[in-house]
Design a protein around this motif. Structure first.
Motif, PDB file in Angstrom:
ATOM      1  N   ASP A  85       0.646  -1.529  -0.046  1.00  0.00           N
ATOM      2  CA  ASP A  85       0.112  -0.005  -0.009  1.00  0.00           C
ATOM      3  C   ASP A  85       0.971   1.147  -0.019  1.00  0.00           C
ATOM      4  OD1 ASP A  85      -2.298  -1.341   0.191  1.00  0.00           O
ATOM      5  OD2 ASP A  85      -2.338  -1.657   2.449  1.00  0.00           O
ATOM      6  N   ILE A  86       2.092   1.275   0.033  1.00  0.00           N
ATOM      7  CA  ILE A  86       3.216   2.173   0.169  1.00  0.00           C
ATOM      8  C   ILE A  86       3.858   2.378  -1.246  1.00  0.00           C
ATOM      9  CG2 ILE A  86       5.035   3.003   1.171  1.00  0.00           C
ATOM     10  CD1 ILE A  86       3.013   3.043   3.222  1.00  0.00           C
ATOM     11  N   GLN A  87       3.573   3.428  -1.954  1.00  0.00           N
ATOM     12  CA  GLN A  87       4.396   3.787  -3.075  1.00  0.00           C
ATOM     13  C   GLN A  87       5.460   4.638  -2.738  1.00  0.00           C
ATOM     14  OE1 GLN A  87       1.839   5.951  -5.703  1.00  0.00           O
ATOM     15  NE2 GLN A  87       3.431   6.438  -7.141  1.00  0.00           N
ATOM     16  N   LEU A  88       6.498   4.453  -3.170  1.00  0.00           N
ATOM     17  CA  LEU A  88       7.973   5.165  -2.883  1.00  0.00           C
ATOM     18  C   LEU A  88       8.057   6.058  -4.558  1.00  0.00           C
ATOM     19  CD1 LEU A  88      10.024   2.244  -1.540  1.00  0.00           C
ATOM     20  CD2 LEU A  88       8.610   4.045  -0.505  1.00  0.00           C
ATOM     21  N   SER A  89       8.586   7.258  -4.256  1.00  0.00           N
ATOM     22  CA  SER A  89       8.640   8.113  -5.418  1.00  0.00           C
ATOM     23  C   SER A  89       9.719   9.381  -5.151  1.00  0.00           C
ATOM     24  CB  SER A  89       7.373   8.538  -5.896  1.00  0.00           C
ATOM     25  OG  SER A  89       7.049   9.662  -4.809  1.00  0.00           O
ATOM     26  N   ASN A  90      10.451   9.846  -6.340  1.00  0.00           N
ATOM     27  CA  ASN A  90      11.387  10.899  -6.062  1.00  0.00           C
ATOM     28  C   ASN A  90      12.463  10.424  -5.280  1.00  0.00           C
ATOM     29  OD1 ASN A  90       9.772  12.511  -7.985  1.00  0.00           O
ATOM     30  ND2 ASN A  90       8.711  13.053  -5.907  1.00  0.00           N
ATOM     31  N   PRO A  91      13.348   9.055  -5.351  1.00  0.00           N
ATOM     32  CA  PRO A  91      14.207   8.805  -4.677  1.00  0.00           C
ATOM     33  C   PRO A  91      15.533   9.757  -4.809  1.00  0.00           C
ATOM     34  CG  PRO A  91      14.016   7.167  -6.132  1.00  0.00           C
ATOM     35  CD  PRO A  91      12.893   8.063  -6.303  1.00  0.00           C
ATOM     36  N   ALA A  92      16.319   9.988  -4.246  1.00  0.00           N
ATOM     37  CA  ALA A  92      17.471  10.448  -4.544  1.00  0.00           C
ATOM     38  C   ALA A  92      18.557  10.359  -3.270  1.00  0.00           C
ATOM     39  CB  ALA A  92      17.277  11.985  -4.516  1.00  0.00           C
ATOM     40  N   VAL A  93      20.053  10.361  -3.539  1.00  0.00           N
ATOM     41  CA  VAL A  93      21.087  10.385  -2.777  1.00  0.00           C
ATOM     42  C   VAL A  93      21.830  11.473  -2.944  1.00  0.00           C
ATOM     43  CG1 VAL A  93      23.190   8.948  -1.731  1.00  0.00           C
ATOM     44  CG2 VAL A  93      20.956   7.790  -2.255  1.00  0.00           C
ATOM     45  N   ARG A  94      22.356  12.194  -1.997  1.00  0.00           N
ATOM     46  CA  ARG A  94      23.239  13.474  -2.123  1.00  0.00           C
ATOM     47  C   ARG A  94      24.683  12.971  -2.318  1.00  0.00           C
ATOM     48  NH1 ARG A  94      25.528  17.357   1.791  1.00  0.00           N
ATOM     49  NH2 ARG A  94      24.524  15.854   3.329  1.00  0.00           N
ATOM     50  N   ALA A  95      25.273  13.294  -3.711  1.00  0.00           N
ATOM     51  CA  ALA A  95      26.455  13.082  -4.162  1.00  0.00           C
ATOM     52  C   ALA A  95      27.296  13.645  -3.050  1.00  0.00           C
ATOM     53  CB  ALA A  95      26.741  13.600  -5.433  1.00  0.00           C
ATOM     54  N   MET A  96      28.537  13.162  -2.553  1.00  0.00           N
ATOM     55  CA  MET A  96      29.459  13.730  -1.790  1.00  0.00           C
ATOM     56  C   MET A  96      30.886  13.377  -2.037  1.00  0.00           C
ATOM     57  SD  MET A  96      27.472  14.434   0.544  1.00  0.00           S
ATOM     58  CE  MET A  96      28.760  14.794   2.013  1.00  0.00           C
ATOM     59  N   PRO A  97      31.901  14.455  -1.881  1.00  0.00           N
ATOM     60  CA  PRO A  97      33.308  14.572  -2.297  1.00  0.00           C
ATOM     61  C   PRO A  97      33.964  13.234  -1.798  1.00  0.00           C
ATOM     62  CG  PRO A  97      33.044  16.130  -0.879  1.00  0.00           C
ATOM     63  CD  PRO A  97      31.411  15.711  -0.853  1.00  0.00           C
ATOM     64  N   PRO A  98      35.295  12.819  -2.326  1.00  0.00           N
ATOM     65  CA  PRO A  98      35.811  11.682  -1.911  1.00  0.00           C
ATOM     66  C   PRO A  98      36.121  12.101  -0.237  1.00  0.00           C
ATOM     67  CG  PRO A  98      36.464  12.095  -3.965  1.00  0.00           C
ATOM     68  CD  PRO A  98      35.450  13.147  -3.499  1.00  0.00           C
ATOM     69  N   GLY A  99      36.107  10.969   0.418  1.00  0.00           N
ATOM     70  CA  GLY A  99      36.405  11.248   1.974  1.00  0.00           C
ATOM     71  C   GLY A  99      35.367  11.667   2.747  1.00  0.00           C
ATOM     72  N   ALA A 100      34.093  12.027   2.303  1.00  0.00           N
ATOM     73  CA  ALA A 100      33.213  12.676   3.026  1.00  0.00           C
ATOM     74  C   ALA A 100      32.681  11.370   4.094  1.00  0.00           C
ATOM     75  CB  ALA A 100      32.060  13.224   2.152  1.00  0.00           C
ATOM     76  N   PRO A 101      32.357  11.484   5.163  1.00  0.00           N
ATOM     77  CA  PRO A 101      32.088  10.358   6.047  1.00  0.00           C
ATOM     78  C   PRO A 101      30.546   9.919   6.056  1.00  0.00           C
ATOM     79  CG  PRO A 101      32.314  12.397   7.409  1.00  0.00           C
ATOM     80  CD  PRO A 101      32.369  12.719   6.026  1.00  0.00           C
ATOM     81  N   ALA A 102      29.660  11.013   5.247  1.00  0.00           N
ATOM     82  CA  ALA A 102      28.317  10.655   5.445  1.00  0.00           C
ATOM     83  C   ALA A 102      27.556  11.316   4.165  1.00  0.00           C
ATOM     84  CB  ALA A 102      27.580  11.286   6.851  1.00  0.00           C
ATOM     85  N   SER A 103      26.392  10.669   4.115  1.00  0.00           N
ATOM     86  CA  SER A 103      25.369  11.422   2.989  1.00  0.00           C
ATOM     87  C   SER A 103      24.039  11.177   3.224  1.00  0.00           C
ATOM     88  CB  SER A 103      25.738  10.848   1.439  1.00  0.00           C
ATOM     89  OG  SER A 103      24.776  11.666   0.510  1.00  0.00           O
ATOM     90  N   GLY A 104      23.055  11.996   2.767  1.00  0.00           N
ATOM     91  CA  GLY A 104      21.818  11.753   3.131  1.00  0.00           C
ATOM     92  C   GLY A 104      20.801  11.094   1.786  1.00  0.00           C
ATOM     93  N   ALA A 105      19.809  10.395   2.053  1.00  0.00           N
ATOM     94  CA  ALA A 105      19.032   9.969   1.144  1.00  0.00           C
ATOM     95  C   ALA A 105      17.451  10.210   1.173  1.00  0.00           C
ATOM     96  CB  ALA A 105      19.001   8.553   0.956  1.00  0.00           C
ATOM     97  N   TYR A 106      16.769  10.519   0.299  1.00  0.00           N
ATOM     98  CA  TYR A 106      15.493  11.136   0.295  1.00  0.00           C
ATOM     99  C   TYR A 106      14.645  10.362  -0.688  1.00  0.00           C
ATOM    100  CZ  TYR A 106      19.061  14.430   1.688  1.00  0.00           C
ATOM    101  OH  TYR A 106      20.059  15.189   2.094  1.00  0.00           O
TER     102      TYR A 106
END
Length: 181
Positions: A25-46
């Protein structure tokens, strides 16, 4: 009618019913992950979760093999400081949506195992409170491509998670925070 025929009909009906139950019943749309420079320890996904059922649903976890830790977080302004907390669940209201986006609820990937660059794909599993597991593949987007996800007045380059106050406690993502959906 033979009992073998009835058994076969019953088996086929059971298979059909169980495969229908697998449709979420759950539809997923508009997924994205934020590009990060090499060595970055973390990122976000939406991602946007749309609930087509008559019952509230809850996102309780996210899983991915691209990072040591994958958690569901809430970012919010407290005074002039952006604070971020892990949350136990995010409400996806009946016949409504929960938007995981910068400056609000999001999936936090900490301890990245490799750089995330624009054009890559990241596989996730979103885990719902009822045990349902929703597979998701999200494209890694450049800062320019990420502008479509940014709230008005917020700039992606200012979103440096290493300088955020990552609270050590969890908050329930209901009640006082339900207005963030």
């Amino acid at each position: 009618m033979s009992s073998r025929f009835l058994t076969t009909v019953a088996a086929v009906a059971t298979l059909c019913a169980s495969s229908l139950a697998l449709a979420s019943d759950i539809q997923l749309s508009n997924p994205a992950v934020r590009a990060m420079p090499p060595g970055a320890p973390a990122s976000g996904a939406y991602v946007t979760l749309t609930n087509h059922s008559d019952q509230d649903r809850y996102l309780v976890a996210a899983e991915s093999d691209v990072a040591d830790a994958v958690e569901v977080h809430l970012s919010e302004m407290q005074g002039d400081t952006m604070k971020m907390y892990q949350v136990e669940q995010v409400l996806v209201p009946a016949h409504g949506q929960a938007q995981l986006k910068p400056g609000s609820y999001h999936i936090m990937m900490m301890g990245l195992k490799k750089p995330l660059k624009a054009g890559d794909q990241v596989a996730f599993t979103l885990v719902m409170k009822n045990g349902e597991r929703l597979p998701l593949t999200a494209p890694v987007l450049s800062p320019e491509e990420m502008t479509q996800y940014m709230p008005a007045g917020m700039k992606m380059k200012s979103m440096d998670h290493s300088k955020m106050n990552h609270g050590n406690h969890k908050k329930m993502a209901e009640g006082e925070h339900s207005s963030h959906h």
